[in-house]
Design an enzyme around this catalytic site. Sequence first.
Site, PDB file in Angstrom:
ATOM      1  N   GLY A  37      47.474  31.399  26.570  1.00 24.01           N
ATOM      2  CA  GLY A  37      47.045  32.151  27.753  1.00 24.01           C
ATOM      3  C   GLY A  37      45.751  31.528  28.229  1.00 24.01           C
ATOM      4  O   GLY A  37      44.858  31.255  27.427  1.00 24.01           O
ATOM      5  N   GLY A  39      43.216  32.649  29.877  1.00 21.94           N
ATOM      6  CA  GLY A  39      41.999  33.411  29.592  1.00 21.94           C
ATOM      7  C   GLY A  39      41.634  33.339  28.124  1.00 21.94           C
ATOM      8  O   GLY A  39      40.477  33.036  27.761  1.00 21.94           O
ATOM      9  N   ASN A 179      42.039  21.502  38.993  1.00 25.84           N
ATOM     10  CA  ASN A 179      42.462  20.126  38.724  1.00 25.84           C
ATOM     11  C   ASN A 179      43.019  19.535  40.029  1.00 25.84           C
ATOM     12  O   ASN A 179      43.035  20.201  41.074  1.00 25.84           O
ATOM     13  CB  ASN A 179      43.453  20.067  37.557  1.00 25.84           C
ATOM     14  N   ASP A 249      41.478  24.421  29.857  1.00 23.76           N
ATOM     15  CA  ASP A 249      40.844  25.660  29.387  1.00 23.76           C
ATOM     16  C   ASP A 249      39.630  25.341  28.512  1.00 23.76           C
ATOM     17  O   ASP A 249      38.614  26.039  28.572  1.00 23.76           O
ATOM     18  CB  ASP A 249      41.849  26.501  28.593  1.00 23.76           C
TER      19      ASP A 249
HETATM   20  O1  RIB Z   1      46.465  26.423  30.109  1.00 25.78           O
HETATM   21  C1  RIB Z   1      47.386  26.474  29.060  1.00 25.78           C
HETATM   22  C2  RIB Z   1      47.976  27.845  28.951  1.00 25.78           C
HETATM   23  O2  RIB Z   1      48.722  28.115  30.114  1.00 25.78           O
HETATM   24  C3  RIB Z   1      48.928  28.049  27.805  1.00 25.78           C
HETATM   25  O3  RIB Z   1      48.289  28.434  26.612  1.00 25.78           O
HETATM   26  C4  RIB Z   1      49.908  29.060  28.355  1.00 25.78           C
HETATM   27  O4  RIB Z   1      49.847  30.304  27.706  1.00 25.78           O
HETATM   28  C5  RIB Z   1      49.590  29.192  29.831  1.00 25.78           C
HETATM   29  O5  RIB Z   1      48.881  30.328  30.097  1.00 25.78           O
END
Ligand code: RIB
Length: 304
Positions: A37, A39, A179, A249
């Site tokens: 995820g 977040g 991006n 992330d």
């Molecule tokens: O940015 C990567 C994430 O995107 C993954 O972990 C997946 O859960 C989606 O949310």
Amino acid sequence: MITVVGSINIDLVATVGHAPGPGETTVARDYQVHHGGKGANQAVAAARLGAPVRFVGAVGDDDFGGQLLSGLDSEGIDTQAIKRVSGSSGIALITVEHGGENRIIVIPGANGTLAADALSPAVFEQSSVVLLQLETPPAFVAAAIDRAHDAGAEVVLNAAPAASLDALDMARVNWLMVNAGEAAYLLDEIESTDLNTARRHGQMLAGKFATGVVLTLGRQGALWIARDGSHGHAAAFDTNVVDTTGAGDTFAGAFAVARMQNRSIEDAIRRAAAAGALSVRRQGAQAGMPSAAELEQLMADAAR
Ligand code: RIB
């Protein structure tokens, strides 16, 4: 304190020679289950680097929900503002190809139930940086941006996955982080990591949304344009790519930590690029996220 407002998913990951095209079936080499995820990944990236992190989001009342909460707890993240709702947790179906490229389908589950009532004033207390993405409902993201801004935090919006920003008051966002693909989507342009084109896209985004812009470009590094018009570029760090899932992330989480530490934008981008490079060496979005010591080591090695 960094407050991350966003999604929490279970990632079901198939490693494939190549991702299937339309009508095609591909046999995977390997299958793994990871916590993910956007977040949650950004919160874990920031916590691994030693920042105090609070999370605002939702998981379901299924088995995955409990596992995801325990995972965030074990990273030292404050999970008190995570709602447990009836139904399924967020799920991401991911293929990772040889070379590390990924494709992701997200089933929002609990993330899709989030609304402004999840945002008590306490969740932004003592938050110097608030980090958000677009994997939760737009009205929820909009309310979180407004309240984070009113609480005096620096607001960083990672506009991923690509979606319209029409519902958001971008005057309240300090940094729009995207991006190349997300930049192209927001500008209705063709995606490009060519540096000259990316610079033009960055300037267009800064003009369109009247906010600071951070544009990540994979092997081309990252560039930034501040609200005052100053700008710069940081080269990418060399790395051995196993899985790029979560690299953006990690970049976002490390950027938030550097800003919380009052580092300059140049320094924040360079440290974020270094953390992102370290994260792709292992499979799984969160597995490769570096500790503060690993990041300092890479920064020191790069300065030699
Ligand atoms: O940015 C990567 C994430 O995107 C993954 O972990 C997946 O859960 C989606 O949310």
